[in-house]
Design a protein around this motif. Structure first.
Motif, PDB file in Angstrom:
ATOM      1  N   ALA A  56      42.667  36.403  39.649  1.00  0.00           N
ATOM      2  CA  ALA A  56      43.906  37.138  39.930  1.00  0.00           C
ATOM      3  C   ALA A  56      44.569  36.623  41.203  1.00  0.00           C
ATOM      4  O   ALA A  56      45.792  36.428  41.240  1.00  0.00           O
ATOM      5  CB  ALA A  56      43.621  38.629  40.042  1.00  0.00           C
ATOM      6  N   LEU A  60      48.293  34.970  41.636  1.00  0.00           N
ATOM      7  CA  LEU A  60      49.236  35.476  42.629  1.00  0.00           C
ATOM      8  C   LEU A  60      49.657  34.388  43.619  1.00  0.00           C
ATOM      9  O   LEU A  60      50.840  34.298  43.986  1.00  0.00           O
ATOM     10  CB  LEU A  60      48.622  36.662  43.374  1.00  0.00           C
ATOM     11  CG  LEU A  60      48.373  37.912  42.520  1.00  0.00           C
ATOM     12  CD1 LEU A  60      47.504  38.909  43.285  1.00  0.00           C
ATOM     13  CD2 LEU A  60      49.687  38.539  42.085  1.00  0.00           C
ATOM     14  N   SER A  89      50.574  43.411  41.137  1.00  0.00           N
ATOM     15  CA  SER A  89      49.120  43.380  41.069  1.00  0.00           C
ATOM     16  C   SER A  89      48.595  44.804  41.232  1.00  0.00           C
ATOM     17  O   SER A  89      49.020  45.519  42.131  1.00  0.00           O
ATOM     18  CB  SER A  89      48.557  42.479  42.173  1.00  0.00           C
ATOM     19  OG  SER A  89      47.153  42.549  42.196  1.00  0.00           O
ATOM     20  N   LYS A  97      41.302  42.953  38.892  1.00  0.00           N
ATOM     21  CA  LYS A  97      42.719  43.127  39.178  1.00  0.00           C
ATOM     22  C   LYS A  97      43.507  42.850  37.901  1.00  0.00           C
ATOM     23  O   LYS A  97      43.070  42.091  37.036  1.00  0.00           O
ATOM     24  CB  LYS A  97      43.196  42.146  40.246  1.00  0.00           C
ATOM     25  CG  LYS A  97      42.714  42.432  41.638  1.00  0.00           C
ATOM     26  CD  LYS A  97      43.333  41.442  42.609  1.00  0.00           C
ATOM     27  CE  LYS A  97      42.872  41.684  44.018  1.00  0.00           C
ATOM     28  NZ  LYS A  97      43.467  40.704  44.961  1.00  0.00           N
ATOM     29  N   VAL A  99      47.396  41.537  36.832  1.00  0.00           N
ATOM     30  CA  VAL A  99      48.655  40.960  37.290  1.00  0.00           C
ATOM     31  C   VAL A  99      49.650  41.059  36.143  1.00  0.00           C
ATOM     32  O   VAL A  99      49.335  40.697  35.008  1.00  0.00           O
ATOM     33  CB  VAL A  99      48.477  39.482  37.710  1.00  0.00           C
ATOM     34  CG1 VAL A  99      49.809  38.870  38.122  1.00  0.00           C
ATOM     35  CG2 VAL A  99      47.459  39.366  38.830  1.00  0.00           C
TER      36      VAL A  99
END
Length: 109
Positions: A56, A60, A89, A97, A99
């Protein structure tokens, strides 16, 4: 140009919103035409759910560094140039996580 290579989850949603120009006349008549050569840009709503923190965070970081333009092949197998103006997120679980992002097709960048 950087290439986005992560696999999205099922349920990606395609939206096409043609850009047009319209001329209205006094008698109620109107003419409408497409606005330019690339007047039907595609937009994909993407989700990357329950990814470990490393994956994740990599997604990001990619979006933060390349949000203006990147190469990507959409779920229909069509390659193109895309941008991502916003992403989100969340932490649905302690070790995961999610996204979510919207990829917008761009031309000439």
């Amino acid at each position: 140009m950087a290439t986005f290579n992560w696999t999205h989850d099922y349920g990606a949603a395609l939206e096409i919103k043609p850009r047009t120009r319209e001329a209205k006349f006094g008698d109620g008549y109107a003419q409408e035409v497409l606005d330019g050569l690339n007047a039907r840009p595609r937009t994909w709503a993407m989700s990357f759910e329950y990814r470990d923190h490393a994956e994740a965070d990599a997604i990001l970081a990619f979006l933060a560094a390349n949000h203006l333009a990147f190469d990507w092949t959409d779920p229909d197998g069509v390659s193109g140039r895309w941008r991502c103006a916003s992403w989100r997120s969340t932490r649905p679980r302690p070790l995961a996580k999610t996204v979510t992002a919207t990829f917008e097709e761009v031309f000439g960048r």
